[in-house]
Design a protein around this motif. Structure first.
Motif, PDB file in Angstrom:
ATOM      1  N   ILE A 202       1.247  -1.064  -0.024  1.00 21.65           N
ATOM      2  CA  ILE A 202       0.122   0.403  -0.246  1.00 21.65           C
ATOM      3  C   ILE A 202       0.896   0.927  -0.223  1.00 21.65           C
ATOM      4  O   ILE A 202       0.387   2.197  -1.436  1.00 21.65           O
ATOM      5  N   TYR A 203       1.593   1.363   0.543  1.00 21.79           N
ATOM      6  CA  TYR A 203       3.113   2.347   1.005  1.00 21.79           C
ATOM      7  C   TYR A 203       3.621   2.652  -0.545  1.00 21.79           C
ATOM      8  O   TYR A 203       3.427   3.989  -0.886  1.00 21.79           O
ATOM      9  N   VAL A 204       4.184   1.718  -1.309  1.00 20.02           N
ATOM     10  CA  VAL A 204       5.231   2.143  -2.360  1.00 20.02           C
ATOM     11  C   VAL A 204       3.850   2.385  -3.456  1.00 20.02           C
ATOM     12  O   VAL A 204       3.821   3.258  -3.876  1.00 20.02           O
ATOM     13  N   GLY A 205       2.130   1.581  -3.742  1.00 24.18           N
ATOM     14  CA  GLY A 205       1.351   2.247  -4.754  1.00 24.18           C
ATOM     15  C   GLY A 205       1.403   3.808  -4.066  1.00 24.18           C
ATOM     16  O   GLY A 205       1.157   3.801  -5.346  1.00 24.18           O
ATOM     17  N   PHE A 206       1.784   4.656  -3.265  1.00 26.62           N
ATOM     18  CA  PHE A 206       1.279   6.191  -3.346  1.00 26.62           C
ATOM     19  C   PHE A 206       3.051   6.626  -3.759  1.00 26.62           C
ATOM     20  O   PHE A 206       2.854   8.219  -3.905  1.00 26.62           O
ATOM     21  N   GLN A 207       3.685   5.792  -3.982  1.00 26.29           N
ATOM     22  CA  GLN A 207       4.790   6.813  -4.685  1.00 26.29           C
ATOM     23  C   GLN A 207       5.078   6.654  -5.775  1.00 26.29           C
ATOM     24  O   GLN A 207       4.414   6.316  -7.012  1.00 26.29           O
ATOM     25  N   ALA A 312      16.553   4.999   2.035  1.00 28.47           N
ATOM     26  CA  ALA A 312      17.290   5.591   1.948  1.00 28.47           C
ATOM     27  C   ALA A 312      16.630   6.647   1.720  1.00 28.47           C
ATOM     28  O   ALA A 312      16.673   7.657   2.323  1.00 28.47           O
ATOM     29  N   ALA A 313      16.345   7.279   0.573  1.00 33.77           N
ATOM     30  CA  ALA A 313      15.500   7.781  -0.546  1.00 33.77           C
ATOM     31  C   ALA A 313      14.241   8.220  -0.619  1.00 33.77           C
ATOM     32  O   ALA A 313      13.756   9.102  -0.721  1.00 33.77           O
ATOM     33  N   MET A 314      13.811   6.853   0.354  1.00 36.33           N
ATOM     34  CA  MET A 314      12.498   7.121   0.624  1.00 36.33           C
ATOM     35  C   MET A 314      11.774   7.912   1.635  1.00 36.33           C
ATOM     36  O   MET A 314      12.124   7.898   2.833  1.00 36.33           O
ATOM     37  N   PRO A 315      10.555   9.040   1.556  1.00 38.61           N
ATOM     38  CA  PRO A 315       9.455   9.359   2.720  1.00 38.61           C
ATOM     39  C   PRO A 315       9.959   8.003   3.960  1.00 38.61           C
ATOM     40  O   PRO A 315       9.001   7.299   3.948  1.00 38.61           O
ATOM     41  N   GLY A 316       9.957   8.702   4.935  1.00 42.28           N
ATOM     42  CA  GLY A 316       9.859   7.121   5.815  1.00 42.28           C
ATOM     43  C   GLY A 316      10.315   6.383   5.819  1.00 42.28           C
ATOM     44  O   GLY A 316      10.041   5.105   5.923  1.00 42.28           O
TER      45      GLY A 316
END
Length: 451
Positions: A202-207, A312-316
């Motif tokens: 779910i989290y990755v789907g919003f990237q 490391a480059a992702m939000p949160g």
């Protein structure tokens, strides 16, 4: 059955519930291959790989998984005893004993190598909590810091403390027994594994850019279907992902009640194993696509170098990394427990060790050897997976189908079912599955490993 055999079976530990058995088998199947190989192969071949993989998963799930579970339950023992009983039916008991040692030793060797990997996971989970695993920069084009850090971890004697912790946790679970330890642990760890990965999906789907990964995953390029290597890797992925090696599935089947329907259990194991692989792909492929990569390599480099660099480059990113490595740890531990169970059960069944005594002996052997092979674990795992695992699965298939024969196979598979298994099963197992194990063995040698 003699009175002594009946008494031994009555005293033998067993699963408390059907779903406890199914979850344990799912745990044995869900492992690193689902997480660090499946996504990279989907990334390379797209939706064509999914089609090929599902075809092999259905064939192998309805042949090999059912066969090894049934073989173990019919024999009420691990690979050494099962092979021994099959050969005894032809007056060759000692031959079966000798042959049965191969998959048992293979399980121990694979477990020893796998222990090193689970030790790495423990370290990276701890480093994710402290933040040190994200301390090498957030530039997705520069992984040099992460390469150096992993190189130090994977060096000879480079991760002693976390390796010992991984082994202690594993053997504590095993010492508590089948129902009290392994079943109970899997009832917690497997649902939690799926919950964590669903959260990551779910989290990755919003990237931003994730849609490119989804688009490639589910696009079937007809040219990819014409590539023989794609079918070879799909076969290897399915075979190894379903944990078929003539050891772990046999030993778990040996603890199963005669009342349970193995056909029903087997398809659930295959289904949830496939779902685990798909969840991993739905996390990793879109996440990599968000950085502009729709093709990438697999293996330890993906998990311990490229993904930490990406997180490391992702939000949160720290929270994402913690969740990821916790989920991976659950998958690793459940597989590791299964691999060590075959040698532990062999000491119990054939040398009459107590459960605690058998666990202690295997723990000592496993600890010493795994500490010593940290610097060569990749070569160690390649040898076992290329040569020993498919050979063990093939021998189990030959002894169950070709040596014990059709009547014994159909009786074993039909036990616990409302209706006797149809005539489709025996030829599927005897010819198709046994033929596929030979193909996996030969292709693994030719390709330098396919799973």
């Amino acid at each position: 059955m003699t009175k002594q055999q009946g008494a031994a079976d009555a005293a033998r530990d067993a699963w408390r519930s059907k779903w406890g058995f199914i979850l344990a088998c799912i745990g044995s199947a869900v492992g690193m291959g689902n997480i660090w190989l499946f996504p990279s192969r989907v990334a390379k071949y797209g939706g064509a790989f999914l089609i090929a993989y599902l075809i092999f998963d259905i064939v192998i799930g309805f042949s090999g998984v059912i066969g090894e579970m049934s073989f173990g339950r019919a024999a009420r023992t691990g690979p050494v005893g099962a092979f021994e009983q099959a050969c005894a039916s032809r007056g060759k008991k000692r031959v079966g004993t000798a042959i049965g040692m191969l998959p048992m030793v293979g399980a121990l060797a694979l477990a020893i190598g796998y222990s090193v990997v689970v030790g790495w996971i423990f370290k990276y989970l701890f480093d994710a909590f402290t933040g040190s695993a994200l301390a090498y920069g957030a530039d997705v084009s520069d992984v040099s810091g992460y390469e150096q850090a992993f190189g130090q971890t994977a060096a000879a004697f480079g991760n002693n403390m976390w390796l010992i912790i991984a082994l202690v946790v594993t053997f504590v679970i095993m010492a508590l027994g089948i129902a009290g330890g392994i079943e109970r642990a899997n009832k917690i760890m497997i649902p939690l594994f799926y919950a964590l990965f669903i959260g990551l999906v779910i989290y990755v789907g919003f990237q931003d850019g994730a849609s490119n990964g989804y688009r490639w995953m589910f696009t079937v390029d007809p040219e990819m279907l014409k590539k023989p290597e794609m079918w070879v890797y799909a076969l290897g992925q399915s075979f190894f992902s379903l944990s078929l090696a003539g050891n772990g599935t046999i030993i778990y089947g040996s603890y199963l009640s005669d009342k349970e329907d193995i056909v029903s259990s087997a398809w659930k194991v295959a289904l949830f194993d496939t779902l685990a692989a798909m969840l991993a792909a739905l996390v990793i492929v879109p996440a990599m696509a968000a950085t502009g990569r729709t093709a990438f390599g697999g293996g330890p480099g993906l998990m311990f170098i490229y993904l930490p660099n990406l997180f490391a480059a992702m939000p949160g990113g720290q929270i994402v990394m913690i969740i990821f490595f916790l989920a991976v740890l659950l998958a690793g531990l459940t597989s590791l427990v299964n691999l060590f169970e075959a040698p532990v059960a062999t000491l119990q069944d054939h040398l009459h060790f107590s459960r605690a005594g058998a666990v202690v002996v295997i723990a000592i052997i496993g600890s010493i050897v795994s500490l010593c092979i940290q610097g060569i674990v990749s070569d160690w795992m390649d040898f076992v997976s290329i040569y020993v695992c498919p050979l063990g699965a093939g021998l189990a298939g030959i002894l169950f189908a070709w040596v014990w024969g059709r009547e014994k196979v159909e009786d074993a598979v039909s036990l616990g079912r409302a209706r006797r298994v149809g005539g489709w099963y025996y030829p599927l197992y005897k010819y198709v599955f046994c033929g596929l194990t030979m193909a996996v063995f030969l292709l693994g040698i030719a390709y330098g490993g396919i799973g």
